[in-house]
Design a protein around this motif. Structure first.
Motif, PDB file in Angstrom:
ATOM      1  N   TYR A  33       1.986   6.181  -9.041  1.00 54.69           N
ATOM      2  CA  TYR A  33       2.798   6.060 -10.257  1.00 54.69           C
ATOM      3  C   TYR A  33       2.059   5.441 -11.437  1.00 54.69           C
ATOM      4  CZ  TYR A  33       6.574   7.679  -7.380  1.00 54.69           C
ATOM      5  OH  TYR A  33       7.351   8.453  -6.557  1.00 54.69           O
ATOM      6  N   THR A  34       0.727   5.378 -11.339  1.00 49.86           N
ATOM      7  CA  THR A  34      -0.069   4.907 -12.486  1.00 49.86           C
ATOM      8  C   THR A  34      -1.225   5.879 -12.695  1.00 49.86           C
ATOM      9  OG1 THR A  34      -1.592   3.634 -11.109  1.00 49.86           O
ATOM     10  CG2 THR A  34       0.339   2.444 -11.970  1.00 49.86           C
ATOM     11  N   ALA A  35      -1.867   5.777 -13.839  1.00 49.15           N
ATOM     12  CA  ALA A  35      -3.020   6.636 -14.110  1.00 49.15           C
ATOM     13  C   ALA A  35      -4.314   6.017 -13.587  1.00 49.15           C
ATOM     14  CB  ALA A  35      -3.131   6.889 -15.607  1.00 49.15           C
ATOM     15  N   LYS A  36      -4.388   4.690 -13.588  1.00 50.94           N
ATOM     16  CA  LYS A  36      -5.686   4.031 -13.389  1.00 50.94           C
ATOM     17  C   LYS A  36      -5.871   3.354 -12.028  1.00 50.94           C
ATOM     18  CE  LYS A  36      -7.267   4.726 -17.582  1.00 50.94           C
ATOM     19  NZ  LYS A  36      -6.753   4.107 -18.812  1.00 50.94           N
ATOM     20  N   LEU A  37      -4.824   3.184 -11.295  1.00 52.22           N
ATOM     21  CA  LEU A  37      -4.998   2.373 -10.085  1.00 52.22           C
ATOM     22  C   LEU A  37      -5.463   3.197  -8.890  1.00 52.22           C
ATOM     23  CD1 LEU A  37      -1.993  -0.132 -10.293  1.00 52.22           C
ATOM     24  CD2 LEU A  37      -4.304  -0.318 -11.210  1.00 52.22           C
ATOM     25  N   PRO A  38      -6.540   2.735  -8.234  1.00 50.39           N
ATOM     26  CA  PRO A  38      -7.067   3.456  -7.066  1.00 50.39           C
ATOM     27  C   PRO A  38      -6.148   3.296  -5.849  1.00 50.39           C
ATOM     28  CG  PRO A  38      -8.218   1.373  -7.318  1.00 50.39           C
ATOM     29  CD  PRO A  38      -7.288   1.481  -8.497  1.00 50.39           C
ATOM     30  N   LEU A  39      -6.310   4.204  -4.889  1.00 47.57           N
ATOM     31  CA  LEU A  39      -5.570   4.057  -3.630  1.00 47.57           C
ATOM     32  C   LEU A  39      -6.398   3.187  -2.700  1.00 47.57           C
ATOM     33  CD1 LEU A  39      -3.249   4.725  -1.731  1.00 47.57           C
ATOM     34  CD2 LEU A  39      -4.475   6.809  -1.065  1.00 47.57           C
ATOM     35  N   LEU A  40      -5.908   2.026  -2.385  1.00 49.29           N
ATOM     36  CA  LEU A  40      -6.629   1.115  -1.491  1.00 49.29           C
ATOM     37  C   LEU A  40      -5.899   1.028  -0.166  1.00 49.29           C
ATOM     38  CD1 LEU A  40      -7.458  -1.844  -3.924  1.00 49.29           C
ATOM     39  CD2 LEU A  40      -8.785   0.226  -3.473  1.00 49.29           C
ATOM     40  N   THR A  41      -6.650   0.619   0.859  1.00 48.30           N
ATOM     41  CA  THR A  41      -5.990   0.350   2.144  1.00 48.30           C
ATOM     42  C   THR A  41      -6.013  -1.158   2.393  1.00 48.30           C
ATOM     43  OG1 THR A  41      -8.074   0.777   3.243  1.00 48.30           O
ATOM     44  CG2 THR A  41      -6.494   2.595   3.192  1.00 48.30           C
ATOM     45  N   LEU A  42      -5.124  -1.574   3.245  1.00 42.67           N
ATOM     46  CA  LEU A  42      -4.902  -3.000   3.488  1.00 42.67           C
ATOM     47  C   LEU A  42      -6.200  -3.778   3.726  1.00 42.67           C
ATOM     48  CD1 LEU A  42      -2.955  -5.340   4.036  1.00 42.67           C
ATOM     49  CD2 LEU A  42      -2.805  -4.539   6.393  1.00 42.67           C
ATOM     50  N   GLU A  43      -6.347  -4.859   2.968  1.00 45.25           N
ATOM     51  CA  GLU A  43      -7.450  -5.806   3.180  1.00 45.25           C
ATOM     52  C   GLU A  43      -6.905  -7.199   2.966  1.00 45.25           C
ATOM     53  OE1 GLU A  43     -11.070  -5.510   0.794  1.00 45.25           O
ATOM     54  OE2 GLU A  43     -11.181  -3.414   1.490  1.00 45.25           O
ATOM     55  N   ASP A  44      -7.531  -8.143   3.643  1.00 49.89           N
ATOM     56  CA  ASP A  44      -7.142  -9.526   3.476  1.00 49.89           C
ATOM     57  C   ASP A  44      -7.433  -9.955   2.033  1.00 49.89           C
ATOM     58  OD1 ASP A  44      -6.132 -11.798   4.417  1.00 49.89           O
ATOM     59  OD2 ASP A  44      -7.904 -12.412   5.552  1.00 49.89           O
ATOM     60  N   PRO A  45      -6.440 -10.405   1.269  1.00 51.28           N
ATOM     61  CA  PRO A  45      -6.743 -10.847  -0.097  1.00 51.28           C
ATOM     62  C   PRO A  45      -7.697 -12.035  -0.057  1.00 51.28           C
ATOM     63  CG  PRO A  45      -4.373 -10.722   0.279  1.00 51.28           C
ATOM     64  CD  PRO A  45      -5.024 -10.557   1.604  1.00 51.28           C
ATOM     65  N   LYS A  46      -8.731 -11.993  -0.909  1.00 53.25           N
ATOM     66  CA  LYS A  46      -9.712 -13.099  -0.943  1.00 53.25           C
ATOM     67  C   LYS A  46      -9.055 -14.379  -1.429  1.00 53.25           C
ATOM     68  CE  LYS A  46     -14.320 -11.192  -1.570  1.00 53.25           C
ATOM     69  NZ  LYS A  46     -14.414 -10.009  -2.435  1.00 53.25           N
ATOM     70  N   ASP A  47      -8.135 -14.214  -2.377  1.00 53.24           N
ATOM     71  CA  ASP A  47      -7.567 -15.388  -3.028  1.00 53.24           C
ATOM     72  C   ASP A  47      -6.230 -14.999  -3.647  1.00 53.24           C
ATOM     73  OD1 ASP A  47      -7.492 -18.008  -4.035  1.00 53.24           O
ATOM     74  OD2 ASP A  47      -8.434 -17.398  -5.925  1.00 53.24           O
ATOM     75  N   LEU A  48      -5.514 -16.012  -4.053  1.00 50.05           N
ATOM     76  CA  LEU A  48      -4.282 -15.809  -4.815  1.00 50.05           C
ATOM     77  C   LEU A  48      -4.603 -15.079  -6.124  1.00 50.05           C
ATOM     78  CD1 LEU A  48      -1.285 -16.672  -5.355  1.00 50.05           C
ATOM     79  CD2 LEU A  48      -2.225 -18.746  -6.391  1.00 50.05           C
ATOM     80  N   ILE A  49      -5.699 -15.531  -6.766  1.00 57.34           N
ATOM     81  CA  ILE A  49      -6.081 -15.008  -8.075  1.00 57.34           C
ATOM     82  C   ILE A  49      -7.064 -13.852  -7.891  1.00 57.34           C
ATOM     83  CG2 ILE A  49      -7.112 -15.610 -10.303  1.00 57.34           C
ATOM     84  CD1 ILE A  49      -6.246 -18.528  -9.741  1.00 57.34           C
ATOM     85  N   GLY A  50      -6.584 -12.613  -8.091  1.00 56.95           N
ATOM     86  CA  GLY A  50      -7.459 -11.449  -7.967  1.00 56.95           C
ATOM     87  C   GLY A  50      -8.425 -11.401  -9.139  1.00 56.95           C
ATOM     88  N   LYS A  51      -9.744 -11.271  -8.849  1.00 57.55           N
ATOM     89  CA  LYS A  51     -10.736 -11.336  -9.936  1.00 57.55           C
ATOM     90  C   LYS A  51     -11.285  -9.970 -10.313  1.00 57.55           C
ATOM     91  CE  LYS A  51     -11.854 -16.037  -8.701  1.00 57.55           C
ATOM     92  NZ  LYS A  51     -10.916 -15.978  -7.539  1.00 57.55           N
ATOM     93  N   SER A  52     -10.706  -8.921  -9.737  1.00 59.24           N
ATOM     94  CA  SER A  52     -11.123  -7.555 -10.074  1.00 59.24           C
ATOM     95  C   SER A  52      -9.890  -6.689  -9.854  1.00 59.24           C
ATOM     96  CB  SER A  52     -12.239  -7.101  -9.128  1.00 59.24           C
ATOM     97  OG  SER A  52     -11.720  -7.061  -7.799  1.00 59.24           O
ATOM     98  N   THR A  53      -9.991  -5.402 -10.169  1.00 59.74           N
ATOM     99  CA  THR A  53      -8.840  -4.521  -9.959  1.00 59.74           C
ATOM    100  C   THR A  53      -8.451  -4.506  -8.485  1.00 59.74           C
ATOM    101  OG1 THR A  53      -9.493  -3.167 -11.834  1.00 59.74           O
ATOM    102  CG2 THR A  53      -8.001  -2.144 -10.238  1.00 59.74           C
ATOM    103  N   SER A  54      -9.460  -4.325  -7.622  1.00 58.36           N
ATOM    104  CA  SER A  54      -9.087  -4.230  -6.211  1.00 58.36           C
ATOM    105  C   SER A  54      -8.565  -5.571  -5.674  1.00 58.36           C
ATOM    106  CB  SER A  54     -10.245  -3.682  -5.374  1.00 58.36           C
ATOM    107  OG  SER A  54     -11.333  -4.534  -5.465  1.00 58.36           O
TER     108      SER A  54
END
Ligand SMILES: Nc1ncnc2c1ncn2[C@@H]1O[C@H](COP(=O)(O)OP(=O)(O)OP(=O)(O)O)[C@@H](O)[C@H]1O
Ligand SMILES: CC(C)(CO)[C@@H](O)C(=O)NCCC(=O)O
Ligand SMILES: [K+]
Length: 244
Positions: free
Chosen positions: A152-173
């Motif tokens: 439902y967006t133009a720019k967001l990639p399709l990612l598969t589940l990964e453990d978030p590195k941090d609360l604060i995401g520092k990149s798109t992924s």
């Protein structure tokens, strides 16, 4: 022996039961259903009942084909269930949610129970200590959230589940992983906190394809059991035999 089959929205899960004991379980995709059942029946010659609960779109006929070799049972709203259904639209309540509620009622008698199934959708189901099924919630599942952001967006990639590195995401992924994976964990803990504000005591059962990922990360104490739906399906069938 019983072969229990749970047709979900994405995958099919099956388990062979000897009484209450789960002997082996299987996961497969819809178009490999018949081949897989054939193989299971070849391996376990003592299976004489096939018990199906389905929220997916598999034809009944795919199971009825095996009627020469065993009895085929479809769990439906007409079966006996060990709880009082207080849902305002009982006929539209998902059969998977009814089976989960039955399992929770039978396995954890005389207490309030919250069942969380983290599959294609995340569902919450609450059965109180007097065995009233009250209802719950339906939300998008983990994978559905990743897919929706992409679809439902133009720019967001399709990612598969990964453990978030941090609360604060520092990149798109990193931002997507934080939003989806951290988001669902916070959401579930938030739901549990709100239930706790209303009920002093209740047990929490977590099941579904994302059980393992979530169980480690929730702050609340839960019973994590990926096989809870299949075990509940076996129990719902035993209950039907006794009460029909
Ligand atoms: N091979 C896989 N295919 C799809 N989802 C998977 C897979 N492995 C793990 N998962 C996770 O499981 C979740 C889906 O859960 P599950 O397989 O229980 O759904 P389902 O088959 O549609 O069942 P239900 O409709 O009962 O929720 C997804 O959010 C995903 O993160
Ligand atoms: C919510 C799902 C899709 C979860 O598998 C299923 O239980 C379902 O189709 N339920 C119908 C709607 C309801 O339970 O109110
Ligand atoms: K589900």
């Amino acid at each position: 022996m019983i072969l229990a089959i749970d047709v979900g929205n994405t995958r099919i899960k099956a388990a062979v039961f000897e009484g209450d004991i789960l002997v082996e379980n299987f996961v497969f995709v819809k178009n490999e259903l018949q081949k897989n059942i054939e193989n299971i029946l070849k391996k376990y010659k003592k299976i004489d009942d096939l018990v199906v609960s389905s929220v997916g779109d598999v034809e009944k006929q795919s199971f009825l084909e095996f009627e020469n070799d065993l009895k085929v049972h479809f769990i439906s709203h007409e079966n006996p269930f060990p709880f009082v259904n207080c849902y305002a639209t009982p006929k539209t309540l998902g059969i998977d949610r009814m089976v989960l509620a039955a399992g929770a009622t039978l396995q954890f008698p005389n207490q309030n129970r919250l069942v969380i199934d983290a599959g294609t959708c995340v569902t919450f189901d609450f059965i109180d200590e007097n065995n009233n099924y009250l209802g719950g919630a339906i939300a998008p599942g983990l994978r559905l959230r990743y897919e929706s952001l992409h679809n439902y967006t133009a720019k967001l990639p399709l990612l598969t589940l990964e453990d978030p590195k941090d609360l604060i995401g520092k990149s798109t992924s990193e931002s997507i992983h934080s939003g989806v994976a951290n988001g669902l964990v916070y959401e579930i803990d938030g739901f549990i906190d709100e239930y706790s504000a209303r009920y002093l005591n209740f047990i929490i059962i977590l099941t579904g394809g994302d059980t393992e990922f979530l169980a480690k990360r929730l702050k609340n104490t839960i019973f994590a059991n990926s096989n809870f739906l299949l075990e509940s399906l076996n129990q719902t069938f035993q209950y039907k035999i006794k009460n029909d």
